[in-house]
Design a protein around this motif. Sequence first.
Motif, PDB file in Angstrom:
ATOM      1  N   PRO A  35      52.962  35.638  46.923  1.00 10.16           N
ATOM      2  CA  PRO A  35      51.777  35.744  46.074  1.00 10.16           C
ATOM      3  C   PRO A  35      52.167  35.571  44.608  1.00 10.16           C
ATOM      4  O   PRO A  35      53.227  36.039  44.188  1.00 10.16           O
ATOM      5  N   ILE A  36      51.321  34.888  43.826  1.00  5.41           N
ATOM      6  CA  ILE A  36      51.600  34.659  42.395  1.00  5.41           C
ATOM      7  C   ILE A  36      50.498  35.331  41.564  1.00  5.41           C
ATOM      8  O   ILE A  36      50.726  36.326  40.907  1.00  5.41           O
ATOM      9  N   ASN A  37      49.299  34.747  41.591  1.00  4.21           N
ATOM     10  CA  ASN A  37      48.139  35.384  40.967  1.00  4.21           C
ATOM     11  C   ASN A  37      46.925  34.960  41.763  1.00  4.21           C
ATOM     12  O   ASN A  37      47.018  34.115  42.665  1.00  4.21           O
ATOM     13  N   ASN A  38      45.775  35.525  41.448  1.00  2.00           N
ATOM     14  CA  ASN A  38      44.598  35.298  42.286  1.00  2.00           C
ATOM     15  C   ASN A  38      44.263  33.825  42.457  1.00  2.00           C
ATOM     16  O   ASN A  38      43.945  33.372  43.553  1.00  2.00           O
ATOM     17  N   VAL A  39      44.365  33.037  41.372  1.00  2.00           N
ATOM     18  CA  VAL A  39      43.960  31.630  41.454  1.00  2.00           C
ATOM     19  C   VAL A  39      44.917  30.817  42.337  1.00  2.00           C
ATOM     20  O   VAL A  39      44.500  30.129  43.260  1.00  2.00           O
ATOM     21  N   LYS A  91      34.347  34.833  43.781  1.00  2.00           N
ATOM     22  CA  LYS A  91      34.416  36.215  44.233  1.00  2.00           C
ATOM     23  C   LYS A  91      35.617  36.967  43.649  1.00  2.00           C
ATOM     24  O   LYS A  91      35.502  38.122  43.244  1.00  2.00           O
ATOM     25  N   TYR A  92      36.767  36.317  43.609  1.00  2.00           N
ATOM     26  CA  TYR A  92      37.993  37.045  43.239  1.00  2.00           C
ATOM     27  C   TYR A  92      38.596  36.626  41.908  1.00  2.00           C
ATOM     28  O   TYR A  92      39.610  37.179  41.498  1.00  2.00           O
ATOM     29  N   SER A 101      45.942  39.281  43.049  1.00  2.00           N
ATOM     30  CA  SER A 101      45.011  39.066  44.156  1.00  2.00           C
ATOM     31  C   SER A 101      44.701  40.382  44.843  1.00  2.00           C
ATOM     32  O   SER A 101      45.512  41.308  44.814  1.00  2.00           O
ATOM     33  N   PRO A 102      43.546  40.443  45.518  1.00  2.00           N
ATOM     34  CA  PRO A 102      43.306  41.613  46.363  1.00  2.00           C
ATOM     35  C   PRO A 102      44.355  41.696  47.475  1.00  2.00           C
ATOM     36  O   PRO A 102      44.947  40.687  47.862  1.00  2.00           O
ATOM     37  N   ALA A 103      44.538  42.930  47.982  1.00  2.00           N
ATOM     38  CA  ALA A 103      45.622  43.178  48.943  1.00  2.00           C
ATOM     39  C   ALA A 103      45.535  42.261  50.170  1.00  2.00           C
ATOM     40  O   ALA A 103      46.551  41.739  50.633  1.00  2.00           O
TER      41      ALA A 103
END
Lengths: 347, 784
Positions: free
Chosen positions: B248-252, B384-385, B233-235
């Motif tokens: 945090p795990i991953n962006n999704v 977006k991410y 993920s973004p910061a």
Amino acid sequence: MKEKLDSILLNAKEEILKSNNEVEMNVVKSKFMGKSSEFTEIMKGIGSLSPEEKKSVGVLTNDFRNSFNSMFDERLKNIKQEVLNKKLESEKIDISLPSKSVKVGSLHPLTHIRYILEDLFVSMGYDVVTGPQVETDMNCFERLNIPKDHPARDMQDTFYITSEMLLRSQTSSVQVRAMLNNKEKTPIRMVCPGKVYRRDNDDATHSHQFMQMEGLVVDKNISLADLKGTLLEMARCLLGKNTNIRFRPSYFGFTEPSYEVDVSCFKCGGKGCALCKNIGWIEILGSGMVHPNVLRMCGYDPDVYTGFAFGVGLERLAMFKYGITDLRGFYTNDMRFLNNFNRKDVE
Amino acid sequence: MIFSKKFVSDYVELNEDIKEIAEDMTRVGNEYDDARKLVSALNLIIGEVIECEMHPKSDHLHVCKINVGSEVLDIVCGAPNMRKGLKVIVALPGAVLPGGIIKKSVIRDAVSNGMCCSLAELGLDKKFLSSEDIDGIHELPMDAPVGEDPIKYLELDDEIIDFELTSNRSDLLSMIGLAYEVAAIYDRDVKEPIPSYSTVKDNFDSEVVLNVDTQNCSLFLLGRALNVTIKESPAFIKNRLIACGIRPINNVVDISNYVMLETGQPLHFYDADKVNSNIGVRMASTQEKLKTLDGVDRELTSKDIVICNKEKVIGLAGVMGGFDTEINPDTKNILIEAAIFDSASIRKTAKRILRSEASSRFEKGLDQRRTYLAMERSKELLEKYADAKISEYTHEYKVKDVEDKLIDITLDKINSILGMNINVNDVTEVFRKLDFKCEVDGDSFRVTVPSRRLDVNIREDLITEVGRIYGVDNIEARNLVAMLKPGKIDRYVRNIKERLATLGLNEVITYSLINNKDKEKFNNNCREEISVLEPMTEERSTLRQSLVSSLMEVYDYNKARSIKDVSIFEVGEIFYKNEEEYVEEESLAILMSGKYVSGINTNIEVDFYYIKGILENLLDYLGYSKRYDFVKCDDIKEAHPYQSAKVIINGKCVGFIGKVHPSIYKDNVYVLEINLTELRNINVGKMKFKDFSKFPSIKKDMSFIFDLDVQASDVISEIRKSSNKNLANIEVYDEYKMENEKSLTFTLTFSDDTRTLLEEEVMEVFNKVIYRVTNKFNAKLKNM
């Protein structure tokens, strides 16, 4: 004759003063006033004197007797006093030695707090009532507007006996009973002290059993201002006349609005210290205006009646009032703990 | 619930200090545990490693030269990943880290002017960090500006408040909700996010069928995102999750959590390729099982709401997803679930399985509007991410539309409850600050409560709001005005306690719950006991029927601390079941041991007669004088068979008194227990004056030798029976025990209210008494 009597008196005086106890005094008395004394001889001789001589000698002998007696009594009095003084002295004790006493008893600190509060509220016209500790879920929760599965039940994990019976987790159950039992639905002013139970592990600030006191007023035109006045009296009675209180909004289910009540820190007077965590206020109880659903479920018309309720933990009050730091002390009953409370507190 | 200042600042302007926000929130009813910076370390700087050599005297330390902009520092560093060219976080001398203060030092002859840090050393919880960040120093991106503050650069310059929210404020379990709350306090506007994204046409509407078959789901939205790229993920997302206590795990996965934190609506993402075309919501059946994403096989019950496909259960609704349909690094397409499930059902399931961030929100209730917002917002962020293509269609199952709540209230009602005197303007201002629409008609208000405020439903709730936002500090304290009447109070127990304390006993309070195996102690005819379900410990499982064993525990505790003079009492409840009825009675118990009177040359140990004296003193005080008897009893297992008695009043047994059996205590310990509920039922007459005789009385002593078994009380009653009304009093003056017999001396007092008694008439009675006593008890008269 006068010279003779004066000389006898002089001798007598000498011997009286020489005497040191009652026995010696008796000897002196018989020597000078007894049957074979010179004085008695003189008295015997008076009968053979002329009337004129009788008169003058009579005056002299009277004077003699009076003088002797007064000297004698004076001395005797002194001797008796000395004897008494000696006796008293012989009875001298060390008054600093410890007393002989029956053990000194004490009331439990929670009882002290309970009685202070009971007396205060009775003086303000409140009834002191009690209710059972084994309660129905209905009275402890349902009728207090906390239905099953309500999130507020989280706060008070309860000891259940069956699915419908429990150990009351709050004295609020007695509110319900007081309202239901009042068949005429007349105004209520009551407090209810008693034991309550929650599934907490016993530690310095938690106990699975503790004491609460619930207060309930139901009447026409009861407002938060009345609640504040009542709680201010209570805080000042317990913690001193300079104490102030403040309301902080909260949520309890059976009151709406609900407030946590803080007292100004009695240690620092509100300036901020370790006891109040520098906030100047210390939370002591929960309170609020009786929820209309509660009034309705207990048979009071919320359009006619309003009321306030509060519940306070007695351990917490005792801890503040007496400076106790560990809750477990109340239930361990160490004699050294209990003996702190063996006196009357100042008002 | 954690409040992140950075996060909340997206929706409302916040210039206040974090402590100030915390205090202001407390004032409106939101208490907090802690308000602090996310990273508290100070004096940190970004540096570049320009030289890195192995320490000559160590096999793992490096000696480095680090450029921090204004100077180049010599620093010794032990991290395995230290190397030339790295951008690192440098703690300068004086920096305060959770582990301590950094000082200039010499490490094996090498100077070290600071420390290179890992994120763990800055105080971030290890559970949020990758293994590289736990083991080694943190490697900053190559473009990190030397000489700047690394915390700011990493966007970790957040401040947080840990709130302890009341259970009714479900709306505050989201950053937007918190924003509305602070906006009301500071009178500011809230900007809710307005999601926007582009969509693709696909066949989502026909490929997937949604079927909700339970009343415990009131809203179910299902969206689809295609071709996602799973990456870090973004910061800002990671940091906000960390600030709020989520790893945090991953962006999704992070996006689903981010949206939950933002809106309060928990989402669930499925790997769309592992779910077939049917999605159902229903109650589980008892034979069903589900392997949840933590890898545990769970047995389901008919009270669990589940999500299923054609074949099987794929998720425990609101509590935990299934293992098989979990998002993994290879996931391409995802299904987005945003739903509302019945709070009580989720609560039950979560209690059994696991309380999570998601379940705790479902338990407290959700706002339907937020469910829609969360769906939209997740699509926006996935596009977006995670480079997702968003399906145009969203499946929707809805029981009813959102309805705003209308509540009517008058100014008079508000003032009469708050006990204040505020005006119409004050009230409308409050509702404006809260963003509640409000129509005013004279002194009446019609308030539209937004759907997010699930807790505001009735007039009294609005009064709460007015009190919260207007402030109740200015409420005057008024003394209650009510009809004057004396308060009722029952002082029976208080009288007993005060008397016993005066007699030298210490009051104790002990626990009502005891060990079930102790229930018959001093309670041999145990009634049906009352026990709690699932006791916390064996020690506290059953409600006691006698207080004595509790007092013995207190005695044991004190004795173990060399305190042997223990004279204590307790008044407490005893509990038992009688048929279907739960009975609570009040009981008094006393335990006495050790010295009762003490002083120089005077140490009187408690014996049976002392504790008996205490009880008689109390009973006399309560008005039972001359109405009680002590009857020998030998059937209490825990009591000394020859030193115990039942206490009888008016032929009714109200308790027992006796010595604890020597097999339990070697010391002399005496106990008694009186059932106060029974005692109170025995009537006592009012206190009255009875004139005493004006004539002289005559005292006579008599002394007999009896068999050891003869009881003094029997002799006394015989003396009473054989004398006449002139016998005013009998005292036992002396007891003297010999080998097989004992002597008892009695003092008899004779008097008459109307005349002086004659010696002869007294002697006549006296002789009759002697005759009767010697005959009845086979006693010998002793010459006085």
